[in-house]
Design an enzyme around this catalytic site. Structure first.
Site, PDB file in Angstrom:
ATOM      1  N   HIS B 294      -5.087  -2.512   2.093  1.00 52.61           N
ATOM      2  CA  HIS B 294      -3.704  -2.244   2.280  1.00 52.61           C
ATOM      3  C   HIS B 294      -2.958  -2.912   3.255  1.00 52.61           C
ATOM      4  O   HIS B 294      -1.828  -3.634   3.357  1.00 52.61           O
ATOM      5  CB  HIS B 294      -3.278  -0.540   2.349  1.00 52.61           C
ATOM      6  N   GLU B 305      -7.833   2.192   7.787  1.00 46.65           N
ATOM      7  CA  GLU B 305      -8.328   1.587   6.590  1.00 46.65           C
ATOM      8  C   GLU B 305      -9.759   1.138   6.796  1.00 46.65           C
ATOM      9  O   GLU B 305     -10.761   1.075   6.062  1.00 46.65           O
ATOM     10  CB  GLU B 305      -7.629   0.417   6.017  1.00 46.65           C
ATOM     11  N   LYS B 326      -0.827  -9.477   2.486  1.00 42.20           N
ATOM     12  CA  LYS B 326       0.747  -9.105   3.269  1.00 42.20           C
ATOM     13  C   LYS B 326       0.966 -10.066   4.410  1.00 42.20           C
ATOM     14  O   LYS B 326       1.977 -10.340   4.684  1.00 42.20           O
ATOM     15  CB  LYS B 326       0.486  -7.529   3.562  1.00 42.20           C
ATOM     16  N   PHE B 390       3.324   6.060   2.435  1.00 36.05           N
ATOM     17  CA  PHE B 390       3.785   6.926   3.416  1.00 36.05           C
ATOM     18  C   PHE B 390       3.822   8.250   2.449  1.00 36.05           C
ATOM     19  O   PHE B 390       3.950   8.159   1.328  1.00 36.05           O
ATOM     20  CB  PHE B 390       5.238   6.720   3.598  1.00 36.05           C
TER      21      PHE B 390
END
Lengths: 86, 402
Positions: B294, B305, B326, B390
């Site tokens: 993630h 994580e 990302k 979230f």
């Protein structure tokens, strides 16, 4: 530009046709404008003339605004402009 | 239960307008994060993002389509076109009746909300375009894909913030695995890089003003991205019978809820999701060679994580690779899992591991092989794709080389 010419321009754009293909006798169905397209045309006309059109998409025939032909639409708009601008 | 394979992939995002372009950028470790082009930039504290630049929707869609497609729908249709073309499937008859489209998005038509709030609040107008509702609704993209490709089976949109795409793909996977459908179109999209979308994220104070550096001790927050990823999930025998090219197998998934905090991640929730995905796929932990993290680049996510990975994999955690793409395309929020699945496919199929770029300094709390800065060649048989949202909602997919 006259009301008539402006309305024809808006409707022609919505129907993706040339303005010469839109006559006063044309109905929205003739021009291939569906209910969503009609609502969008009404919006564009309201924006162009700064008027409010009493059109109910739930039941167009019950509206105080006749959309049965381009000519009727133009006449209705001219009346609304006269009322709402006076 | 049926086996499920991926026979089509499509995307548009900050580092590529197609899958080949995106994979090339990942191989090269190219960064798509830059100053955002948006109005009132001077009023924003956060001015960078993984924005899709040079995208010309007017060249793809006619005027009437443009009136109905928010940017997130434009992205979705662009990616869906690529994915379905690659799959070679034509949805007709019984196949069409059972095939559907399940997509993820967190915000849906955020640009449409933004523009029209401006119209009524800032400009003081009392009339908005009649298509505001059909344009902004979260299922607009899924519905337009269904219309464009004649998908008449189960179709809906999943919204679980940053795990939306993974939850969506888990649903599509389950449907094909259970034999409900021979093929499903799935993935997700997001487009929140407008003034209101950026301002909302800015408010949370977790955004970086200078870059996304997951796992690096110098990381200072996340960076928003935008775009879409769309896939065709197909029943293995169906794909084989028609000679389709198989990109990877979807072997399992798991979804968990932290049931604890609306924004803070939980290592336990993440660990249970990774363990669950492997159990569902009936794969041993030692089989996992790559995890697409993630990896948001926030202090909290990355250490949590890594702790979860260490917990699940024990000593094997030191033998596997974990990277966050990302760092290149930004965080696509509800669309992120879909674009990141491409890195898993590349690992399994091309034996290339996408790097975590922007990595500057070792963080003892992220002491894993995060494939810093440069892509690596390595054979991988099993890959996991993590998404932790979230709200504490986690979804992990397990993929296998075919």
């Amino acid at each position: 530009m006259t009301v008539r010419d402006k309305v024809i321009e808006i409707i022609a754009e919505q129907a993706m046709l040339e303005t010469s293909d839109v006559t006063m006798e044309s109905t929205p169905e003739d021009l291939g404008i569906d209910s969503l397209g009609l609502v969008e045309s009404i919006f564009a006309i309201e924006e162009a003339f700064d008027i409010s059109i009493p059109f109910n998409a739930n039941d167009p025939s019950e509206s105080d605004f006749d959309i049965s032909s381009v000519g009727r639409i133009v006449a209705g708009i001219e009346k609304l402009i006269a009322e709402q601008k006076s | 239960m049926k086996r499920v394979v991926i026979t089509g992939a499509g995307t548009i995002n900050a580092i590529g307008k197609t899958v080949p372009e995106t994979l090339e950028a990942m191989r090269e470790g190219r960064c798509g994060i830059a100053e955002v082009e948006t109005r009132d930039l001077d009023r924003l504290g956060v001015r960078i993002g993984g924005q899709v630049k040079g995208f010309e929707p007017e060249a793809m869609f006619n005027r009437q389509q443009m009136a109905l497609y928010d940017r997130f729908t434009q992205f979705t249709l662009t990616a869906a076109r690529e994915a379905i073309a690659q799959s070679g499937l034509e949805f007709r008859g019984e196949l069409a009746a059972r095939a559907g489209v399940v997509l993820g998005t967190a915000g849906g038509g955020v640009h449409t909300w933004d523009e029209n709030y401006r119209t009524v609040y800032e400009e003081g107008k009392n009339r908005v375009h009649p298509f505001v509702v059909p344009k902004l609704m979260n299922n607009a993209a899924a519905s337009h894909v269904s219309m464009a490709y004649n998908l008449k089976g189960p179709s809906f949109t999943v919204s679980t913030a940053c795990a939306s795409s993974n939850h969506a793909m888990a649903q599509a996977f389950q449907m094909v695995r259970l034999g409900m459908s021979e093929a499903m179109v799935t993935g997700g999209s997001e487009s929140m890089l407008c003034f209101g979308g950026i301002k909302a994220w800015e408010g949370l104070r977790v955004m970086s003003k200078d870059g996304c550096r997951p796992f690096s001790a110098t990381r200072n927050g996340m960076v928003q991205g935008e775009g879409a990823g769309v896939f065709v999930f197909e029943e293995y025998e169906h794909a084989k019978a028609r000679g389709a090219e198989i990109l990877a197998e979807v072997a399992g998934f798991a979804m968990t809820s932290d049931a604890s905090d609306i924004v803070m991640p939980s290592a336990q929730g993440a660990a249970r999701a990774m363990e669950g995905a492997l159990a569902d796929a009936k794969l041993p932990k030692e089989a996992v060679g790559y995890i697409n993290a993630h990896g948001t680049g926030t202090a909290a996510n990355d250490k949590t994580e890594c702790a979860a990975v260490a917990d699940v994999f024990g000593t094997h955690a030191d033998d596997l690779m974990i990277s966050s793409t990302k760092s290149m395309h930004g965080h696509l929020i509800g669309g992120t899992g879909a674009v990141e699945l491409l890195a898993c496919i590349m690992a399994l199929r091309d034996s290339v591991i996408a790097p975590t770029i922007g990595y500057e300094e070792f963080d003892p709390e992220c002491a894993l092989d995060v494939v810093p800065n440069e892509a690596r060649e390595a054979r991988v048989d099993v890959a996991l794709s993590n998404a932790f949202a979230f709200g504490g909602l986690n979804a992990v997919l397990a993929l296998k080389r075919v």
